[in-house]
Design an enzyme around this catalytic site. Structure first.
Site, PDB file in Angstrom:
ATOM      1  N   LEU A   1       0.826  -1.206   0.000  1.00 33.59           N
ATOM      2  CA  LEU A   1       0.000   0.000   0.000  1.00 33.59           C
ATOM      3  C   LEU A   1       0.862   1.259   0.000  1.00 33.59           C
ATOM      4  O   LEU A   1       0.360   2.371   0.020  1.00 33.59           O
ATOM      5  CB  LEU A   1      -0.928  -0.005   1.221  1.00 33.59           C
ATOM      6  CG  LEU A   1      -1.943  -1.154   1.233  1.00 33.59           C
ATOM      7  CD1 LEU A   1      -2.713  -1.185   2.539  1.00 33.59           C
ATOM      8  CD2 LEU A   1      -2.912  -1.040   0.067  1.00 33.59           C
TER       9      LEU A   1
ATOM     10  N   THR B   1      11.982  -3.601   1.835  1.00 37.05           N
ATOM     11  CA  THR B   1      11.249  -4.535   2.686  1.00 37.05           C
ATOM     12  C   THR B   1      11.777  -5.948   2.443  1.00 37.05           C
ATOM     13  O   THR B   1      12.790  -6.137   1.762  1.00 37.05           O
ATOM     14  CB  THR B   1       9.720  -4.389   2.460  1.00 37.05           C
ATOM     15  OG1 THR B   1       9.044  -5.185   3.427  1.00 37.05           O
ATOM     16  CG2 THR B   1       9.300  -4.820   1.059  1.00 37.05           C
TER      17      THR B   1
ATOM     18  N   LYS C   1      16.082  -6.529   3.608  1.00 40.87           N
ATOM     19  CA  LYS C   1      16.444  -5.571   4.652  1.00 40.87           C
ATOM     20  C   LYS C   1      17.851  -5.784   5.224  1.00 40.87           C
ATOM     21  O   LYS C   1      18.505  -4.840   5.632  1.00 40.87           O
ATOM     22  CB  LYS C   1      15.412  -5.614   5.790  1.00 40.87           C
ATOM     23  CG  LYS C   1      14.102  -4.971   5.423  1.00 40.87           C
ATOM     24  CD  LYS C   1      13.050  -5.249   6.457  1.00 40.87           C
ATOM     25  CE  LYS C   1      12.750  -4.037   7.284  1.00 40.87           C
ATOM     26  NZ  LYS C   1      11.612  -4.191   8.169  1.00 40.87           N
TER      27      LYS C   1
ATOM     28  N   ASP D   1      12.205   2.132  11.499  1.00 42.19           N
ATOM     29  CA  ASP D   1      11.261   1.374  12.343  1.00 42.19           C
ATOM     30  C   ASP D   1      11.195   1.945  13.761  1.00 42.19           C
ATOM     31  O   ASP D   1      10.116   2.130  14.318  1.00 42.19           O
ATOM     32  CB  ASP D   1      11.699  -0.100  12.444  1.00 42.19           C
ATOM     33  CG  ASP D   1      11.262  -0.922  11.235  1.00 42.19           C
ATOM     34  OD1 ASP D   1      10.335  -0.497  10.528  1.00 42.19           O
ATOM     35  OD2 ASP D   1      11.857  -1.991  11.004  1.00 42.19           O
TER      36      ASP D   1
ATOM     37  N   GLY E   1      13.041  -9.451  13.076  1.00 39.89           N
ATOM     38  CA  GLY E   1      13.622  -8.205  12.589  1.00 39.89           C
ATOM     39  C   GLY E   1      13.038  -6.973  13.259  1.00 39.89           C
ATOM     40  O   GLY E   1      13.776  -6.068  13.663  1.00 39.89           O
TER      41      GLY E   1
ATOM     42  N   ASN F   1      10.572 -15.143  23.310  1.00 41.29           N
ATOM     43  CA  ASN F   1      10.348 -15.591  21.930  1.00 41.29           C
ATOM     44  C   ASN F   1      10.136 -17.098  21.878  1.00 41.29           C
ATOM     45  O   ASN F   1      10.680 -17.845  22.700  1.00 41.29           O
ATOM     46  CB  ASN F   1      11.558 -15.219  21.061  1.00 41.29           C
ATOM     47  CG  ASN F   1      11.262 -15.378  19.580  1.00 41.29           C
ATOM     48  OD1 ASN F   1      10.213 -14.931  19.102  1.00 41.29           O
ATOM     49  ND2 ASN F   1      12.154 -16.019  18.846  1.00 41.29           N
ATOM     50  N   ARG F   2       9.318 -17.522  20.887  1.00 43.79           N
ATOM     51  CA  ARG F   2       9.055 -18.953  20.697  1.00 43.79           C
ATOM     52  C   ARG F   2      10.372 -19.712  20.585  1.00 43.79           C
ATOM     53  O   ARG F   2      10.572 -20.721  21.262  1.00 43.79           O
ATOM     54  CB  ARG F   2       8.210 -19.135  19.424  1.00 43.79           C
ATOM     55  CG  ARG F   2       7.953 -20.560  19.063  1.00 43.79           C
ATOM     56  CD  ARG F   2       7.075 -20.638  17.843  1.00 43.79           C
ATOM     57  NE  ARG F   2       7.710 -20.072  16.657  1.00 43.79           N
ATOM     58  CZ  ARG F   2       7.159 -20.055  15.448  1.00 43.79           C
ATOM     59  NH1 ARG F   2       5.949 -20.576  15.276  1.00 43.79           N
ATOM     60  NH2 ARG F   2       7.791 -19.539  14.425  1.00 43.79           N
ATOM     61  N   THR F   3      11.286 -19.229  19.761  1.00 45.76           N
ATOM     62  CA  THR F   3      12.620 -19.825  19.674  1.00 45.76           C
ATOM     63  C   THR F   3      13.507 -19.076  20.674  1.00 45.76           C
ATOM     64  O   THR F   3      13.961 -17.955  20.401  1.00 45.76           O
ATOM     65  CB  THR F   3      13.190 -19.690  18.247  1.00 45.76           C
ATOM     66  OG1 THR F   3      12.194 -20.133  17.326  1.00 45.76           O
ATOM     67  CG2 THR F   3      14.469 -20.476  18.060  1.00 45.76           C
TER      68      THR F   3
ATOM     69  N   LEU G   1       2.489  -4.408  16.804  1.00 44.88           N
ATOM     70  CA  LEU G   1       3.097  -3.940  15.554  1.00 44.88           C
ATOM     71  C   LEU G   1       2.271  -4.341  14.335  1.00 44.88           C
ATOM     72  O   LEU G   1       2.371  -3.738  13.271  1.00 44.88           O
ATOM     73  CB  LEU G   1       4.527  -4.492  15.410  1.00 44.88           C
ATOM     74  CG  LEU G   1       5.637  -3.507  15.800  1.00 44.88           C
ATOM     75  CD1 LEU G   1       5.477  -3.036  17.234  1.00 44.88           C
ATOM     76  CD2 LEU G   1       7.003  -4.125  15.612  1.00 44.88           C
TER      77      LEU G   1
ATOM     78  N   TYR H   1      -0.447  -4.369  11.722  1.00 46.23           N
ATOM     79  CA  TYR H   1      -1.319  -3.264  11.288  1.00 46.23           C
ATOM     80  C   TYR H   1      -2.472  -3.744  10.419  1.00 46.23           C
ATOM     81  O   TYR H   1      -3.353  -2.962  10.072  1.00 46.23           O
ATOM     82  CB  TYR H   1      -0.504  -2.198  10.548  1.00 46.23           C
ATOM     83  CG  TYR H   1       0.362  -2.750   9.446  1.00 46.23           C
ATOM     84  CD1 TYR H   1      -0.150  -2.977   8.179  1.00 46.23           C
ATOM     85  CD2 TYR H   1       1.688  -3.086   9.701  1.00 46.23           C
ATOM     86  CE1 TYR H   1       0.642  -3.507   7.183  1.00 46.23           C
ATOM     87  CE2 TYR H   1       2.494  -3.616   8.707  1.00 46.23           C
ATOM     88  CZ  TYR H   1       1.961  -3.821   7.446  1.00 46.23           C
ATOM     89  OH  TYR H   1       2.744  -4.352   6.460  1.00 46.23           O
TER      90      TYR H   1
HETATM   91  P1  NDP Z   1      10.112 -11.820  11.493  1.00 43.70           P
HETATM   92  O1  NDP Z   1       9.750 -12.885  10.522  1.00 43.70           O
HETATM   93  O2  NDP Z   1      11.498 -11.264  11.477  1.00 43.70           O
HETATM   94  O3  NDP Z   1       9.825 -12.359  12.997  1.00 43.70           O
HETATM   95  C1  NDP Z   1       8.621 -13.014  13.277  1.00 43.70           C
HETATM   96  C2  NDP Z   1       8.513 -13.221  14.788  1.00 43.70           C
HETATM   97  O4  NDP Z   1       7.230 -13.791  15.051  1.00 43.70           O
HETATM   98  C3  NDP Z   1       9.557 -14.169  15.369  1.00 43.70           C
HETATM   99  O5  NDP Z   1       9.867 -13.758  16.686  1.00 43.70           O
HETATM  100  C4  NDP Z   1       8.794 -15.502  15.377  1.00 43.70           C
HETATM  101  O6  NDP Z   1       9.264 -16.406  16.354  1.00 43.70           O
HETATM  102  C5  NDP Z   1       7.419 -15.019  15.791  1.00 43.70           C
HETATM  103  N1  NDP Z   1       6.347 -15.940  15.425  1.00 43.70           N
HETATM  104  C6  NDP Z   1       5.864 -16.179  14.176  1.00 43.70           C
HETATM  105  N2  NDP Z   1       4.876 -17.098  14.231  1.00 43.70           N
HETATM  106  C7  NDP Z   1       4.740 -17.436  15.548  1.00 43.70           C
HETATM  107  C8  NDP Z   1       3.877 -18.319  16.241  1.00 43.70           C
HETATM  108  N3  NDP Z   1       2.954 -19.059  15.593  1.00 43.70           N
HETATM  109  N4  NDP Z   1       4.004 -18.424  17.570  1.00 43.70           N
HETATM  110  C9  NDP Z   1       4.926 -17.666  18.229  1.00 43.70           C
HETATM  111  N5  NDP Z   1       5.768 -16.805  17.629  1.00 43.70           N
HETATM  112  C10 NDP Z   1       5.673 -16.698  16.302  1.00 43.70           C
HETATM  113  O7  NDP Z   1       9.027 -10.665  11.275  1.00 43.70           O
HETATM  114  P2  NDP Z   1       9.154  -9.101  11.593  1.00 43.70           P
HETATM  115  O8  NDP Z   1       9.776  -8.931  12.920  1.00 43.70           O
HETATM  116  O9  NDP Z   1       9.744  -8.403  10.424  1.00 43.70           O
HETATM  117  O10 NDP Z   1       7.611  -8.666  11.634  1.00 43.70           O
HETATM  118  C11 NDP Z   1       6.768  -9.097  12.676  1.00 43.70           C
HETATM  119  C12 NDP Z   1       5.409  -8.408  12.558  1.00 43.70           C
HETATM  120  O11 NDP Z   1       5.556  -7.001  12.732  1.00 43.70           O
HETATM  121  C13 NDP Z   1       4.755  -8.617  11.180  1.00 43.70           C
HETATM  122  O12 NDP Z   1       3.386  -8.806  11.367  1.00 43.70           O
HETATM  123  C14 NDP Z   1       5.018  -7.281  10.476  1.00 43.70           C
HETATM  124  O13 NDP Z   1       4.047  -6.980   9.497  1.00 43.70           O
HETATM  125  C15 NDP Z   1       4.934  -6.303  11.653  1.00 43.70           C
HETATM  126  N6  NDP Z   1       5.674  -5.077  11.408  1.00 43.70           N
HETATM  127  C16 NDP Z   1       5.004  -3.894  11.545  1.00 43.70           C
HETATM  128  C17 NDP Z   1       5.634  -2.699  11.341  1.00 43.70           C
HETATM  129  C18 NDP Z   1       4.882  -1.432  11.496  1.00 43.70           C
HETATM  130  O14 NDP Z   1       5.359  -0.386  11.048  1.00 43.70           O
HETATM  131  N7  NDP Z   1       3.729  -1.453  12.135  1.00 43.70           N
HETATM  132  C19 NDP Z   1       7.070  -2.648  10.953  1.00 43.70           C
HETATM  133  C20 NDP Z   1       7.697  -3.955  10.878  1.00 43.70           C
HETATM  134  C21 NDP Z   1       7.011  -5.117  11.089  1.00 43.70           C
HETATM  135  P3  NDP Z   1      10.468 -17.454  15.989  1.00 43.70           P
HETATM  136  O15 NDP Z   1      11.743 -16.682  16.138  1.00 43.70           O
HETATM  137  O16 NDP Z   1      10.315 -18.534  16.993  1.00 43.70           O
HETATM  138  O17 NDP Z   1      10.223 -17.916  14.575  1.00 43.70           O
END
Ligand code: NDP
Length: 288
Positions: A22, A68, A72, A108, A135, A155-157, A229, A231
């Site tokens: 968007l 993105t 990144k 960010d 990230g 964190n899950r991991t 975070l 949206y």
């Molecule tokens: P990443 O892929 O880098 O990280 C994802 C995270 O979510 C990891 O900590 C992962 O855990 C965890 N996760 C995913 N699925 C599960 C689950 N089923 N149960 C538990 N933990 C889970 O993503 P980003 O950090 O880049 O983005 C995360 C969110 O933030 C996204 O929805 C993104 O759209 C949003 N975002 C929003 C922004 C904004 O401006 N509002 C800016 C940037 C991101 P594990 O390490 O165990 O896999």
């Protein structure tokens, strides 16, 4: 639509895939509203094409691009300079092309904090709980520490949470920085003592449905601020749980808009029309 002519300044979004972005709607509406001769285009580039695309953007005279997934982190090696913040976060989400140099930034953290400060919230002295260690968590944890909040990362991991805490340890100073696994037991152990709880996991993000990192069985602390975070959707299961407990809530859209706004201001040296950007984003998201 803005007029495109021989003097139009080019900007875009570098990512892959970006079919549903968007950002062009948001930025082009802002350029149009201020009658600025800029145009923002999608730039879908697969990972193997990134070096050629970067050279091409310089050759084509682009003034900047947003970055993105999945570029990144990988784009960092193709830059001439990187801001201190982007270096600490280890990722770039905006590149400026100026005087033949490619400079990486990360907005960010700015967007994350601004969505709170505009509501009069200062995190100095806070104890914050960050759910997730991907990230976006890196930017959130770095920003919270710099703004004076102690942080617990779950964190899950678990290993990823530990490694995130260790890599940002130098920015903690006297503040507490802890990590652990994302379990009900670990959340419950800190829930009653935290001021801010941030969901940085992708749980609840479209198309992941109604999932939430907050355990069903655990009451949400009513005195904590809940910040998601995610949206899309704007109201997530995580925020609904917090609202139900009477907690103050902040959704991810404001963070996104403020990141866009600061980039807009860097590019154009004009104050960003926040209302135009929000409605462009919102109208596109809700249209069929
Ligand atoms: P990443 O892929 O880098 O990280 C994802 C995270 O979510 C990891 O900590 C992962 O855990 C965890 N996760 C995913 N699925 C599960 C689950 N089923 N149960 C538990 N933990 C889970 O993503 P980003 O950090 O880049 O983005 C995360 C969110 O933030 C996204 O929805 C993104 O759209 C949003 N975002 C929003 C922004 C904004 O401006 N509002 C800016 C940037 C991101 P594990 O390490 O165990 O896999």
């Amino acid at each position: 639509m803005p007029t495109i002519d021989g003097r139009t300044q080019l900007l875009g979004l570098l990512g892959y895939p970006i079919d549903h972005t968007l950002s062009p709607a948001m930025y082009n509406a802002a350029f149009d509203a201020l009658n600025l001769n800029y145009c923002y285009v999608p730039l879908p580039v697969a990972p193997e094409g990134l070096p050629a695309a970067m050279a091409g953007l310089v050759a084509l005279g682009f003034i900047a691009v947003n970055v993105t997934l999945p570029h990144k982190q990988t784009v960092v090696s193709l830059l001439d300079e990187i801001s201190q913040e982007a270096e600490a976060i280890g990722a770039v989400n905006m590149i400026e092309f100026k005087n033949g140099r490619r400079t990486g930034h990360n907005m960010d953290g700015f967007g994350f904090l601004k969505a709170m400060t505009e509501r009069g919230i200062s995190v100095e002295g806070f104890r914050s709980l960050v759910l997730g260690a991907g990230g976006s968590a890196r930017a959130v944890v770095y920003t919270l520490l710099r703004a004076g909040s102690s942080v617990t990362i779950l964190n899950r991991t678990e290993e990823r949470a530990r490694s995130l805490a260790e890599s940002l340890r130098a920015h903690a100073g006297v503040l507490t920085l802890r990590s652990g696994p994302l379990t009900t037991e670990h959340i419950a152990a800190v829930a009653s003592e935290v001021d801010l709880i941030v969901n940085t996991t992708s749980m609840g993000m479209t198309p992941h449905g109604e999932s939430s990192p907050w355990p069903d069985a655990l009451p949400f602390p009513s005195t904590a601020i809940a910040y998601d975070l995610v949206y899309a959707p704007s109201e997530t299961a995580f925020l609904r749980t917090a609202e139900g407990a009477g907690a103050c809530t902040i959704g991810g859209l404001q963070m996104l808009i403020h990141q866009g706004a600061i980039a807009f201001e860097k590019w154009t040296s004009q104050p960003a029309p926040l209302d135009v950007m929000s409605s462009a984003f919102f109208n596109r998201r809700t249209s069929p």
